[in-house]
Design a protein around this motif. Structure first.
Motif, PDB file in Angstrom:
ATOM      1  N   HIS A   1       0.854  -1.088  -0.014  1.00 15.43           N
ATOM      2  CA  HIS A   1       0.121  -0.221   0.229  1.00 15.43           C
ATOM      3  C   HIS A   1       1.031   1.224  -0.070  1.00 15.43           C
ATOM      4  O   HIS A   1       0.911   2.079   1.082  1.00 15.43           O
TER       5      HIS A   1
ATOM      6  N   GLU B   1       0.464   4.016  -1.215  1.00 12.85           N
ATOM      7  CA  GLU B   1      -0.470   5.185  -1.033  1.00 12.85           C
ATOM      8  C   GLU B   1      -0.408   5.604   0.611  1.00 12.85           C
ATOM      9  O   GLU B   1      -1.097   6.635   0.766  1.00 12.85           O
TER      10      GLU B   1
ATOM     11  N   SER C   1       0.118   6.426   4.277  1.00 15.66           N
ATOM     12  CA  SER C   1       1.469   7.110   5.100  1.00 15.66           C
ATOM     13  C   SER C   1       2.352   6.224   6.042  1.00 15.66           C
ATOM     14  O   SER C   1       1.547   5.270   6.514  1.00 15.66           O
TER      15      SER C   1
END
Length: 116
Positions: A29, A31, A33
């Protein structure tokens, strides 16, 4: 013809696996943070709940990653892509390949419908 089936790996985090797991989850993932990844790992540790750490892998990579992950996280399980621990009760399980899968066609590895 259907696309070859891929696989996802889930496992329960531990305090000693945080760094390794953070790198793995970030690769799945990108994307998300780093702070959110670390929160996800902390939640896994706190609740002893599995976390997705590898997704969309071919069977050979899944087997290799399962062995590597077993030294770092507990309760490593392999699922047919897009399935996970929450749906276990509705999935089939292949004892030979240690794999949870969906569908009525049987194990995708036994049936050779998987991505190598």
């Amino acid at each position: 013809m259907e696309d070859p089936i891929k696989f996802d790996l889930w496992g329960v985090a531990s305090s000693t696996s945080k760094r390794w797991l953070a790198e793995k989850i970030a690769s799945v993932h990108p994307e998300v943070s780093r702070a959110d990844v670390l929160r996800k790992i902390a939640g896994s540790i706190r609740s002893n709940a599995p976390v997705l750490f590898s997704a969309g892998r071919g069977w050979s990579n899944s087997v290799r990653e399962r062995l590597d992950a077993a030294e770092k996280v507990s309760d490593v399980e392999v699922f047919q892509e897009s399935y996970g621990p929450d749906g276990k009760a509705n999935l089939e399980y292949c004892e030979e390949h240690l794999l949870f899968y969906g569908g009525c066609l049987g194990c995708p590895v036994c049936g050779r419908r998987h991505q190598q």
